[in-house]
Design an enzyme around this catalytic site. Structure first.
Site, PDB file in Angstrom:
ATOM      1  N   SER A   8       0.855  -1.197   0.000  1.00 20.83           N
ATOM      2  CA  SER A   8       0.000   0.000   0.000  1.00 20.83           C
ATOM      3  C   SER A   8       0.886   1.242   0.000  1.00 20.83           C
ATOM      4  CB  SER A   8      -0.877   0.014   1.268  1.00 20.83           C
ATOM      5  OG  SER A   8      -1.359   1.332   1.485  1.00 20.83           O
ATOM      6  N   HIS A  33      -1.097  -1.343  -4.192  1.00 24.51           N
ATOM      7  CA  HIS A  33      -2.388  -0.998  -3.578  1.00 24.51           C
ATOM      8  C   HIS A  33      -2.508   0.513  -3.415  1.00 24.51           C
ATOM      9  CE1 HIS A  33      -5.881  -2.188  -1.051  1.00 24.51           C
ATOM     10  NE2 HIS A  33      -5.557  -1.160  -0.302  1.00 24.51           N
ATOM     11  N   ASP A  35      -4.782   3.444  -1.930  1.00 20.12           N
ATOM     12  CA  ASP A  35      -5.870   3.724  -0.992  1.00 20.12           C
ATOM     13  C   ASP A  35      -6.469   5.096  -1.274  1.00 20.12           C
ATOM     14  OD1 ASP A  35      -4.037   1.937   1.383  1.00 20.12           O
ATOM     15  OD2 ASP A  35      -6.079   1.468   0.764  1.00 20.12           O
ATOM     16  N   MET A  37      -9.110   7.876  -0.568  1.00 21.76           N
ATOM     17  CA  MET A  37      -9.980   8.259   0.545  1.00 21.76           C
ATOM     18  C   MET A  37     -10.557   9.652   0.294  1.00 21.76           C
ATOM     19  SD  MET A  37      -7.596   7.012   3.707  1.00 21.76           S
ATOM     20  CE  MET A  37      -6.760   5.426   3.677  1.00 21.76           C
ATOM     21  N   HIS A  66      -8.297   0.712  -4.142  1.00 23.51           N
ATOM     22  CA  HIS A  66      -9.254   0.511  -3.040  1.00 23.51           C
ATOM     23  C   HIS A  66      -9.971   1.833  -2.800  1.00 23.51           C
ATOM     24  CE1 HIS A  66      -9.642  -0.372   1.594  1.00 23.51           C
ATOM     25  NE2 HIS A  66     -10.820  -0.314   0.993  1.00 23.51           N
ATOM     26  N   MET A  68     -12.152   4.049  -0.854  1.00 21.11           N
ATOM     27  CA  MET A  68     -12.829   4.302   0.419  1.00 21.11           C
ATOM     28  C   MET A  68     -13.522   5.654   0.247  1.00 21.11           C
ATOM     29  SD  MET A  68      -9.854   2.926   2.931  1.00 21.11           S
ATOM     30  CE  MET A  68      -8.605   3.049   1.649  1.00 21.11           C
ATOM     31  N   MET A 137     -11.278  -5.841   5.627  1.00 24.28           N
ATOM     32  CA  MET A 137     -10.528  -4.837   6.384  1.00 24.28           C
ATOM     33  C   MET A 137     -10.226  -5.396   7.770  1.00 24.28           C
ATOM     34  SD  MET A 137     -10.139  -2.422   4.290  1.00 24.28           S
ATOM     35  CE  MET A 137      -9.262  -1.370   5.440  1.00 24.28           C
ATOM     36  N   ASP A 175      -6.512  -6.414   4.381  1.00 23.91           N
ATOM     37  CA  ASP A 175      -6.014  -5.042   4.333  1.00 23.91           C
ATOM     38  C   ASP A 175      -5.994  -4.417   5.723  1.00 23.91           C
ATOM     39  OD1 ASP A 175      -7.025  -2.174   2.281  1.00 23.91           O
ATOM     40  OD2 ASP A 175      -5.312  -2.558   3.583  1.00 23.91           O
TER      41      ASP A 175
HETATM   42  C1  DX5 Z   1      -6.389   1.588   5.575  1.00 23.92           C
HETATM   43  C2  DX5 Z   1      -5.880   1.164   4.213  1.00 23.92           C
HETATM   44  C3  DX5 Z   1      -4.837   0.092   4.293  1.00 23.92           C
HETATM   45  C4  DX5 Z   1      -3.648   0.547   5.017  1.00 23.92           C
HETATM   46  C5  DX5 Z   1      -2.688  -0.581   5.181  1.00 23.92           C
HETATM   47  O1  DX5 Z   1      -7.579   2.294   5.413  1.00 23.92           O
HETATM   48  O2  DX5 Z   1      -6.941   0.611   3.460  1.00 23.92           O
HETATM   49  O3  DX5 Z   1      -4.438  -0.286   2.967  1.00 23.92           O
HETATM   50  O4  DX5 Z   1      -3.024   1.576   4.324  1.00 23.92           O
HETATM   51  O5  DX5 Z   1      -1.688  -0.042   5.918  1.00 23.92           O
HETATM   52  P1  DX5 Z   1      -1.029  -0.862   7.121  1.00 23.92           P
HETATM   53  O6  DX5 Z   1      -0.407  -2.073   6.450  1.00 23.92           O
HETATM   54  O7  DX5 Z   1      -0.025   0.097   7.684  1.00 23.92           O
HETATM   55  O8  DX5 Z   1      -2.144  -1.217   8.061  1.00 23.92           O
HETATM   56 ZN    ZN Z   2      -6.559  -0.394   1.381  1.00 23.20          ZN
END
Ligand code: DX5
Ligand code: ZN
Length: 218
Positions: A8, A33, A35, A37, A66, A68, A137, A175
């Site tokens: 990620s 990955h 993320d 948001m 991903h 979110m 998650m 994740d």
């Molecule tokens: C959290 C993200 C994860 C996160 C993983 O909302 O979806 O992908 O970045 O990071 P670690 O491995 O540090 O938990």
């Molecule tokens: Zn993620």
């Protein structure tokens, strides 16, 4: 089925993400990955489709996006155009799930559904025969560096047993809070893809860290 590691990039430096992508390219990770948001669905804001499309030409790895975000229907075309290989959105959104799945797949992009820790696993059951991956998650979505939630292990097991019982072709991606120990536990109960952020980025050498996690879990 061999294990897939999906670093990620949330742990990387946003001012020089090309460098991070070029490093991950040299590792044995098959996925990257992203993320996304929106500061609404989760209390954090990261990047939009432009960020991903700018990085697309730097790597042939699988762009595992991903979302979110709350308004997936409104923005999903932008993430398709940005060059995503897999787009996963959350089951907790209000948009119509079926139409999102078909739009993503119609554009030859793989489709995933992500599920928050408090959401019962059977919420995604009706869609499992139609998607390519489930993201379980194991932290509350929004931030990297959180502690793995052990109470999600049973959920992973249940989803894996259901997929096997129906002979479905769906991968289970985990994740949040992945390291050697938690990654091993998730694989033992049926996970196939492990997202790792802080565990990799807090180490000196990202390539070595990624490859040793891959070797330890394969
Ligand atoms: C959290 C993200 C994860 C996160 C993983 O909302 O979806 O992908 O970045 O990071 P670690 O491995 O540090 O938990
Ligand atoms: Zn993620």
């Amino acid at each position: 089925m061999s294990i897939i590691i999906s670093p990620s990039i949330l742990g990387g430096s946003f001012s020089n993400m090309e460098k991070t992508i070029l490093e991950i390219n040299k590792s044995r990770a098959e996925y990257i990955h992203f993320d996304v948001m929106d500061g609404d669905f989760v209390p954090n804001l990261t990047f939009g489709p432009q960020f991903i499309s700018n990085l697309r030409s730097y790597s042939n790895k699988v762009f595992d996006v991903h979302l979110m975000i709350k308004r997936v229907q409104k923005f999903v075309d932008d993430y398709i155009k940005a060059g995503s290989d897999i787009i996963s959105f959350h089951i907790e959104i209000e948009d119509d799930i079926r139409s999102l799945i078909s739009k993503i797949k119609k554009n030859n992009v793989k489709c995933g559904i992500a599920i928050k820790p408090k959401t019962p696993w059977d919420k995604i059951e009706p869609y499992l025969d139609d998607i390519d991956q489930v993201i379980v998650m194991t932290v509350e979505p929004g931030f990297g560096g959180q502690v793995f939630m052990n109470d999600q292990i049973n959920k992973i097991k249940k989803i894996s047993e259901y997929i096997k019982s129906k002979n479905l072709n769906v991968k289970i991606e985990i994740d949040g809070g992945i390291n050697y120990e938690t990654g091993k536990t998730c694989i033992e109960v049926g996970a196939n893809i492990l997202v790792a952020g802080s565990f990799l980025f807090k180490q000196e050498d990202l390539i070595k860290a990624t490859n040793s996690l891959y070797d330890a879990l394969s």
